[in-house]
Design a protein around this motif. Structure first.
Motif, PDB file in Angstrom:
ATOM      1  N   GLY A 219       3.864  -9.426   2.209  1.00 40.51           N
ATOM      2  CA  GLY A 219       3.211  -8.343   1.505  1.00 40.51           C
ATOM      3  C   GLY A 219       1.538  -8.656   1.382  1.00 40.51           C
ATOM      4  O   GLY A 219       1.033  -7.872   0.643  1.00 40.51           O
ATOM      5  N   THR A 239      -0.674   0.101   8.609  1.00 41.03           N
ATOM      6  CA  THR A 239       0.061  -0.995   8.105  1.00 41.03           C
ATOM      7  C   THR A 239       1.363  -0.921   8.416  1.00 41.03           C
ATOM      8  O   THR A 239       2.077   0.245   7.978  1.00 41.03           O
ATOM      9  CB  THR A 239      -0.280  -1.674   6.769  1.00 41.03           C
ATOM     10  OG1 THR A 239      -1.769  -1.874   6.737  1.00 41.03           O
ATOM     11  CG2 THR A 239       0.490  -2.938   6.422  1.00 41.03           C
ATOM     12  N   SER A 241       5.077  -2.745   7.301  1.00 41.00           N
ATOM     13  CA  SER A 241       5.624  -3.892   6.712  1.00 41.00           C
ATOM     14  C   SER A 241       6.576  -4.822   7.704  1.00 41.00           C
ATOM     15  O   SER A 241       7.008  -4.076   8.586  1.00 41.00           O
ATOM     16  CB  SER A 241       6.415  -3.554   5.331  1.00 41.00           C
ATOM     17  OG  SER A 241       7.480  -2.694   5.564  1.00 41.00           O
ATOM     18  N   GLU A 264       4.764  -8.335   9.860  1.00 45.60           N
ATOM     19  CA  GLU A 264       3.901  -7.480   8.941  1.00 45.60           C
ATOM     20  C   GLU A 264       2.428  -7.536   9.965  1.00 45.60           C
ATOM     21  O   GLU A 264       2.294  -8.532  10.187  1.00 45.60           O
ATOM     22  CB  GLU A 264       3.785  -8.119   7.642  1.00 45.60           C
ATOM     23  CG  GLU A 264       2.912  -7.308   6.824  1.00 45.60           C
ATOM     24  CD  GLU A 264       2.598  -8.043   5.272  1.00 45.60           C
ATOM     25  OE1 GLU A 264       3.665  -8.581   4.801  1.00 45.60           O
ATOM     26  OE2 GLU A 264       1.662  -8.102   4.896  1.00 45.60           O
TER      27      GLU A 264
END
Ligand code: ATP
Ligand code: MN
Ligand code: MN
Length: 376
Positions: A219, A239, A241, A264
């Motif tokens: 994260g 982005t 994850s 990620e």
């Protein structure tokens, strides 16, 4: 003593991952021609021809001296009739009519222009070509055809199509590190991609981020990008994850033999302000543009947990051809599956851990090849 022009083809191994391939080599005029044909084959969706030409070019990059006579091609691995004919033509005439025809064709030029746009692949470029579009102006007149990424790619086309220099990559690294350390002290930011292979310029800057404590890294990117955004440095970002949950176990994860991994990541365009003290190689080559006080730069961020870091580092250092050859060697010669997450032996049903890139080469029974020698 052998001269540099003497080439012993018998000593050249067949896989690029078994060879040392430096950035600067002795056969540039041949490799440029073969790469053009590889690229053109890719534009027509001929993956097989693309790889054949690329393999031939890669062999020439690994040679200790220049090819001066076609007889030197005999016995070289991966050198088919077509590639040999191109080299012969270049040796005899200094120019290849086939390569020149390709380079001058409207099809090649348009596909090259369109695929150079951030977010545009061969499929999209081909569709636009068949619709009759030819220039960036044509695309700007049809903005409904563009997604957010392509729109940003066109908006920053000029900056993004000029090279990123090593000192600019270093400046970006300092900015990224500052943000990463603020969000997660102890994390590390490693320059990967072409710059890690010693290139002095590139089309983007690639970073791999990890943290010595497994799990701490998860994260991280949204927070880092949020911070950079608050500094006004983000021109575009997408982005993703991690999607480890899509992979039930490592076996499944490494058996997905595609180059796409599950980390990620963030594909971005960052703003690099021009610092007054920085060195500008282009200065003095023309009138300064007073309005430009910075530059848009493509930056890729990838986050890997420490247990997979070595595999991620090997996978993101490239070159793309070196990676493809490593995976092919693993599969065909060692019956193992390699990707940016791990190395798996399907018969033994075991995955081999690695703390360093050296460990991975050792598992594969390969001599270690340093990043600067992976310019295959
Ligand atoms: P350049 O100077 O043109 O940027 P490069 O070698 O750094 O050259 P990149 O396209 O930035 O080229 O790719 C760097 C490495 O990252 C390559 O080895 C490539 O295989 C790997 N890579 C790129 N995209 C992905 C992806 N989506 N998933 C996994 N690996 C990728
Ligand atoms: Mn790169
Ligand atoms: Mn990249």
């Amino acid at each position: 003593l052998p001269t540099r022009s003497q080439v012993d083809p018998g000593s050249l191994p067949a896989y690029a991952c078994q060879r040392h391939t430096p950035l600067n080599h002795h056969n540039l005029c041949f490799t440029e021609a073969l790469e053009t044909l590889a690229e053109a084959a890719g534009f027509e969706g001929s993956q097989g021809r693309l790889i054949s030409f690329r393999r031939a070019a890669s062999v020439l990059r690994a040679l200790p001296g220049p090819i001066t006579n076609v007889s030197q091609l005999r016995g070289l691995p991966c050198f088919g009739d077509h590639s040999s004919r191109i080299v012969q033509e270049l040796l005899e005439h200094g120019i290849s009519s086939e390569v020149e025809r390709v380079k001058q064709s409207e099809r090649y030029q348009t596909m090259k222009l369109f695929t150079q746009i951030f977010g545009v692949g061969v499929k999209t470029a081909d569709k636009w070509y068949r619709e009759g579009l030819r220039t960036l102006e044509d695309l700007q007149g049809q903005t409904r055809k563009l997604n957010r990424q392509q729109e940003a790619g066109i908006r920053h086309f000029e900056d993004l199509s000029s090279s990123v220099w090593r000192h600019e990559a270093d400046a970006i690294q300092r900015v990224v590190e500052e943000a990463v350390w603020q969000v997660l002290p102890g994390a590390s930011v490693t320059l990967t991609g072409g710059f890690r292979r010693g290139k002095l310029q590139g089309h983007d800057v690639d970073f791999l981020i990890t943290h010595p404590v497994e799990g701490q890294e998860a994260g991280l990117i949204p927070k880092v990008m949020g911070l950079l955004e608050s500094q006004g440095l983000v021109l575009y970002q997408h982005t993703q994850s991690n999607h480890y949950q899509d992979f039930k176990d490592l076996e499944h994860k490494v058996s997905q033999s595609t180059a796409i991994d599950a980390y990620e990541r963030c594909f971005s365009i960052l703003w690099l302000p021009k610092s007054p003290t920085s060195f500008h190689p282009e200065a003095g080559e023309g009138p300064k543009e007073p309005s430009r006080d910075g530059k848009a730069v493509r930056v890729d961020l990838v986050v890997a947990p420490i247990s997979q870091f070595a595999f991620a580092l090997l996978g993101w250092t490239g070159s793309q051809h070196f990676e493809r050859e490593l995976r092919r060697f693993s599969r065909a010669e060692k019956q193992m599956l390699l990707n940016s997450h791990g190395l798996y032996h399907p018969e033994k049903k075991e995955s081999l851990p690695a703390a360093s890139e050296e460990d991975i080469f050792t598992h594969l029974g390969l001599e270690y090849i340093a990043p600067e020698q992976r310019n295959a």
